[in-house]
Design an enzyme around this catalytic site. Structure first.
Site, PDB file in Angstrom:
ATOM      1  N   ASP A 133     -51.735 -29.254  20.316  1.00  0.00           N
ATOM      2  CA  ASP A 133     -53.061 -29.129  20.916  1.00  0.00           C
ATOM      3  C   ASP A 133     -54.100 -29.468  19.851  1.00  0.00           C
ATOM      4  O   ASP A 133     -53.920 -29.163  18.671  1.00  0.00           O
ATOM      5  CB  ASP A 133     -53.253 -27.697  21.423  1.00  0.00           C
ATOM      6  CG  ASP A 133     -54.670 -27.440  21.872  1.00  0.00           C
ATOM      7  OD1 ASP A 133     -55.111 -28.077  22.844  1.00  0.00           O
ATOM      8  OD2 ASP A 133     -55.348 -26.602  21.233  1.00  0.00           O
ATOM      9  N   ASN A 144     -56.462 -31.890  26.275  1.00  0.00           N
ATOM     10  CA  ASN A 144     -57.352 -32.151  27.408  1.00  0.00           C
ATOM     11  C   ASN A 144     -58.376 -33.230  27.082  1.00  0.00           C
ATOM     12  O   ASN A 144     -58.962 -33.832  27.987  1.00  0.00           O
ATOM     13  CB  ASN A 144     -58.082 -30.873  27.813  1.00  0.00           C
ATOM     14  CG  ASN A 144     -57.251 -29.960  28.685  1.00  0.00           C
ATOM     15  OD1 ASN A 144     -56.278 -30.386  29.297  1.00  0.00           O
ATOM     16  ND2 ASN A 144     -57.621 -28.689  28.754  1.00  0.00           N
TER      17      ASN A 144
END
Length: 224
Positions: A8, A120
């Site tokens: 991430d 994201n």
């Protein structure tokens, strides 16, 4: 055995709260208010990502981040001019890497693991930040949720990462400092390494972490 490590970006490799320096410089408000704006911006960023996913009204993460900033400024009755606002937003392109970030990526790569980002963030965001934070030379790939037009913790995001890397999903390990991300990746079938800097409890919904660490360097030590 060599694995694919999917890191991430926001909150794991890079510190989202490093925007506080720019907030303080540009807005000229107290340190306490800067911290509140920062927390509201990040919280709304994640909430808006979930919201557009549930509404099936996908917007790239840069637009979500921009909308969350506007909410945070409005929440505290702040109305900077457009140039100031753009400089604040640009802070997301210059987040500070967490301690040990580049070293961890380098050490895992040297141990013949594939090292990617799974985030994201839309591709342009990730490319800019990876370069500015000095992480790009240590990465094999950048995998964005934008490719499936939804956001973590949707299973589609993790499944796409495995497909992109040519691995079975069970041969991929998500490394994240976000408990909700770990819970989602585990539920989708990934192994997970939770970088639990705050010593929080795991999520009550979703999968428990496969492994738990205090720092990114601990991850490198465990898997190199």
């Amino acid at each position: 055995m060599a694995r694919t490590f999917c890191f991430d970006m926001y909150g794991t490799l890079c510190d989202t709260s490093s925007v506080t320096a720019t907030l303080g410089e540009e807005l000229g408000v107290s340190a306490a208010l800067v911290d509140e704006i920062d927390a509201t911006w990040r919280r709304r960023q994640l909430e808006y990502a979930n919201q557009v996913s549930l509404m099936e009204a996908y917007r790239p993460f840069w637009e979500v981040t921009s909308a969350a900033l506007d909410y945070a400024l409005a929440r505290y009755a702040l109305s900077p001019d457009e140039e100031t606002r753009e400089r604040i937003l640009d802070a997301y392109n210059h987040l500070d890497p967490h301690e040990g970030a580049a070293e961890t990526l380098e050490r895992l790569g040297a141990a013949d693991h594939a090292v990617t980002v799974l985030s994201n963030g839309n591709p342009e965001m990730l490319e800019r930040l990876a370069e500015n934070a000095g992480l790009a030379p240590h990465l094999d790939d950048l995998v964005s949720a934008d490719e499936v037009s939804t956001f973590k913790p949707s299973p589609a995001v993790y499944e796409n990462a495995a497909e992109r890397t040519g691995r079975d999903i069970g041969d991929c390990t998500l490394v994240s400092g976000n408990a909700w991300d770990v819970a989602g990746a585990g539920a989708a079938g990934m192994e997970t390494a939770w970088v639990n800097r705050a010593r929080d409890p795991p999520e009550e919904i979703g999968a428990d972490p496969t492994d738990e660490f205090r720092t990114l360097t601990d991850v490198a030590v465990a898997f190199e």
